[in-house]
Write a protein that holds these residues in place. Sequence first.
Motif, PDB file in Angstrom:
ATOM      1  N   ARG A 177      -2.396 -39.479  -3.873  1.00 35.61           N
ATOM      2  CA  ARG A 177      -1.091 -40.137  -3.894  1.00 35.61           C
ATOM      3  C   ARG A 177      -0.136 -39.445  -4.850  1.00 35.61           C
ATOM      4  NH1 ARG A 177      -4.062 -45.740  -3.625  1.00 35.61           N
ATOM      5  NH2 ARG A 177      -4.002 -46.109  -1.381  1.00 35.61           N
ATOM      6  N   ASP A 178      -0.664 -38.979  -5.996  1.00 31.84           N
ATOM      7  CA  ASP A 178       0.202 -38.245  -6.919  1.00 31.84           C
ATOM      8  C   ASP A 178       0.744 -36.980  -6.262  1.00 31.84           C
ATOM      9  OD1 ASP A 178      -0.158 -40.119  -8.876  1.00 31.84           O
ATOM     10  OD2 ASP A 178      -1.685 -38.987  -9.979  1.00 31.84           O
ATOM     11  N   ARG A 179      -0.102 -36.317  -5.519  1.00 28.16           N
ATOM     12  CA  ARG A 179       0.346 -35.097  -4.840  1.00 28.16           C
ATOM     13  C   ARG A 179       1.382 -35.427  -3.767  1.00 28.16           C
ATOM     14  NH1 ARG A 179      -4.441 -31.670  -2.596  1.00 28.16           N
ATOM     15  NH2 ARG A 179      -4.901 -31.714  -4.848  1.00 28.16           N
ATOM     16  N   ALA A 180       1.166 -36.518  -3.039  1.00 22.82           N
ATOM     17  CA  ALA A 180       2.129 -36.913  -2.010  1.00 22.82           C
ATOM     18  C   ALA A 180       3.474 -37.286  -2.641  1.00 22.82           C
ATOM     19  CB  ALA A 180       1.578 -38.090  -1.208  1.00 22.82           C
ATOM     20  N   ARG A 181       3.452 -38.002  -3.796  1.00 30.69           N
ATOM     21  CA  ARG A 181       4.699 -38.367  -4.468  1.00 30.69           C
ATOM     22  C   ARG A 181       5.410 -37.130  -5.000  1.00 30.69           C
ATOM     23  NH1 ARG A 181       1.784 -42.953  -6.485  1.00 30.69           N
ATOM     24  NH2 ARG A 181       1.297 -41.828  -8.396  1.00 30.69           N
ATOM     25  N   GLU A 182       4.647 -36.178  -5.533  1.00 26.16           N
ATOM     26  CA  GLU A 182       5.251 -34.955  -6.052  1.00 26.16           C
ATOM     27  C   GLU A 182       5.886 -34.144  -4.928  1.00 26.16           C
ATOM     28  OE1 GLU A 182       6.660 -32.383  -8.743  1.00 26.16           O
ATOM     29  OE2 GLU A 182       5.627 -34.273  -9.158  1.00 26.16           O
ATOM     30  N   GLY A 192     -11.542 -43.895  -7.026  1.00 23.92           N
ATOM     31  CA  GLY A 192     -10.185 -44.224  -7.455  1.00 23.92           C
ATOM     32  C   GLY A 192      -9.412 -42.995  -7.905  1.00 23.92           C
ATOM     33  N   GLU A 193     -10.083 -42.089  -8.628  1.00 23.10           N
ATOM     34  CA  GLU A 193      -9.417 -40.881  -9.092  1.00 23.10           C
ATOM     35  C   GLU A 193      -9.028 -39.971  -7.922  1.00 23.10           C
ATOM     36  OE1 GLU A 193      -8.295 -40.015 -11.890  1.00 23.10           O
ATOM     37  OE2 GLU A 193      -9.244 -41.334 -13.362  1.00 23.10           O
ATOM     38  N   LEU A 194      -9.883 -39.880  -6.912  1.00 19.62           N
ATOM     39  CA  LEU A 194      -9.564 -39.055  -5.743  1.00 19.62           C
ATOM     40  C   LEU A 194      -8.347 -39.614  -5.001  1.00 19.62           C
ATOM     41  CD1 LEU A 194     -13.140 -38.297  -4.347  1.00 19.62           C
ATOM     42  CD2 LEU A 194     -11.609 -36.727  -5.536  1.00 19.62           C
ATOM     43  N   LEU A 195      -8.329 -40.945  -4.813  1.00 18.20           N
ATOM     44  CA  LEU A 195      -7.179 -41.554  -4.147  1.00 18.20           C
ATOM     45  C   LEU A 195      -5.916 -41.391  -4.979  1.00 18.20           C
ATOM     46  CD1 LEU A 195      -8.810 -44.850  -2.824  1.00 18.20           C
ATOM     47  CD2 LEU A 195      -8.199 -42.813  -1.509  1.00 18.20           C
ATOM     48  N   ARG A 196      -6.063 -41.518  -6.299  1.00 16.65           N
ATOM     49  CA  ARG A 196      -4.903 -41.356  -7.188  1.00 16.65           C
ATOM     50  C   ARG A 196      -4.351 -39.940  -7.099  1.00 16.65           C
ATOM     51  NH1 ARG A 196      -4.300 -43.793 -12.789  1.00 16.65           N
ATOM     52  NH2 ARG A 196      -2.595 -42.655 -13.788  1.00 16.65           N
ATOM     53  N   ARG A 197      -5.246 -38.959  -7.110  1.00 17.88           N
ATOM     54  CA  ARG A 197      -4.799 -37.573  -7.038  1.00 17.88           C
ATOM     55  C   ARG A 197      -4.063 -37.299  -5.735  1.00 17.88           C
ATOM     56  NH1 ARG A 197      -8.697 -32.198  -7.580  1.00 17.88           N
ATOM     57  NH2 ARG A 197      -7.027 -30.651  -7.425  1.00 17.88           N
ATOM     58  N   ARG A 238      -3.950 -46.929  -7.819  1.00 17.14           N
ATOM     59  CA  ARG A 238      -2.534 -47.302  -7.823  1.00 17.14           C
ATOM     60  C   ARG A 238      -1.739 -46.584  -8.907  1.00 17.14           C
ATOM     61  NH1 ARG A 238      -1.607 -53.711  -6.498  1.00 17.14           N
ATOM     62  NH2 ARG A 238      -2.853 -53.804  -4.590  1.00 17.14           N
ATOM     63  N   GLY A 239      -2.403 -45.793  -9.737  1.00 18.52           N
ATOM     64  CA  GLY A 239      -1.679 -45.032 -10.743  1.00 18.52           C
ATOM     65  C   GLY A 239      -1.478 -45.751 -12.051  1.00 18.52           C
ATOM     66  N   TRP A 276       3.717 -45.745  -4.483  1.00 19.77           N
ATOM     67  CA  TRP A 276       3.040 -46.424  -3.393  1.00 19.77           C
ATOM     68  C   TRP A 276       2.911 -47.908  -3.696  1.00 19.77           C
ATOM     69  CZ3 TRP A 276      -1.612 -49.088  -3.594  1.00 19.77           C
ATOM     70  CH2 TRP A 276      -2.152 -49.457  -2.359  1.00 19.77           C
ATOM     71  N   ARG A 277       3.126 -48.718  -2.656  1.00 20.75           N
ATOM     72  CA  ARG A 277       2.957 -50.157  -2.788  1.00 20.75           C
ATOM     73  C   ARG A 277       2.056 -50.644  -1.670  1.00 20.75           C
ATOM     74  NH1 ARG A 277       8.487 -49.695  -3.761  1.00 20.75           N
ATOM     75  NH2 ARG A 277       8.951 -50.286  -1.628  1.00 20.75           N
TER      76      ARG A 277
END
Length: 403
Positions: free
Chosen positions: A171-176, A164-169, A118-119, A28-29
């Motif tokens: 986005r990580d799930r969306a990328r996976e 931040g951790e909730l948003l990261r999780r 942002r990871g 994500w950018r």
Amino acid sequence: MSVFSSLRSSLASLHSFLLATQEEPGLWRPTRRTHLLHLGVAVFLFVFAYFFTELPREPVAVGLTVLACVALPVFSVMPVAGLLLGIVATWAASSVEHDTGIVATLAVWSVISVLIARGCPRWLVYCFAYLVAVPVVWAAARQGQWVNGFIWIVLVGIPCVVLGELLRRQRDRARENARDRRRALVRQRRLVASELHDTVARDLTYAVMTAEQLKFAHPEDDGLVRGLDAVIEPVRTAVGQLRRSLQDMATVDNDDAVLLSSVTSPRPITSVLADARRVLEARGASLEVEGTELFESEGVLTPGTQHLLLRVINELIDNATKYTSVDGRVRIAVEINGNALECMVTNPVDVNSSKDVVLSSGIGLEGARRRVETLGGELVTNQGGGRWAVTFTVPVRGAWQNA
């Protein structure tokens, strides 16, 4: 000196990570809308601090509050600069003798929250969080109210980290999920390419070869020759286009797992050999086989191994049929040697003729090699002296020993 060295190395790691996120398309950018959102949050924090807290109306207090709030939109555009600005503002607000209010020392937690979302590597983020938390607790302890420092970190810092951790999780799930979809699409394309090569392209190639041999066998029949020419050229064009498309599809990825999946079952070896004999006899060539019944023997191969090896031997027979010289002889020999099945396919080739690029794409032989390697075996090709030889060896386990 060591503290500044550690900070410098951490910033270098952050910079490298941010460059990697810009280069990798799946990550994500931030967009212009994201930058505007960060600017809006910064304005809200300053308005809240100025009108709804006991912020002293002094230049130092107001200036440090502005500096701390500006760090967020600056971080959105230039992460390293924004993070440094937030840390400097926090340390300055905690070090001066004046009362600077709570926002000047706590606004930087919004930057920490964005870093996590942002990871960015967690060890790096939490190192910066430590650098932010220490001056707040230290400033509160200097005033004899060190408990208040911990309270503000619990009330502001921890919720920002959790957000931040909730948003990261998410986005990580969306990328996976996106990676899984891409992998599934690649496997599907490779599977389609493999199936089309082993069925449609092969059958069309046999049709072209049969029509050409029939044309050469009856050159005196003008009507037949004209009819065959009308059929051969369009089919040759279609085969060439199909094979080029299959090459593009097959070179997208190198996923060997696709070779273990097949929509259709391979043709029986007896049917393949019968077609090969018919084509070779029309060319004045012959076919000699030995031990091919092992490919369909239930006592020798497991169903999965048998499935893959039938595709391999079918491809090798097709290649030998296409390129065997006139009056040549194709020989296929299969045997069990110890714990391995060994197969050799040899055929003479016309050294003066060039390879028909329309009827050949190289996908079949490469697919055969990778299928053999998937089974733990080895496939070797050798060309010289006017002959082409392909041998492969595949380990087999114990079922045949009990037969």
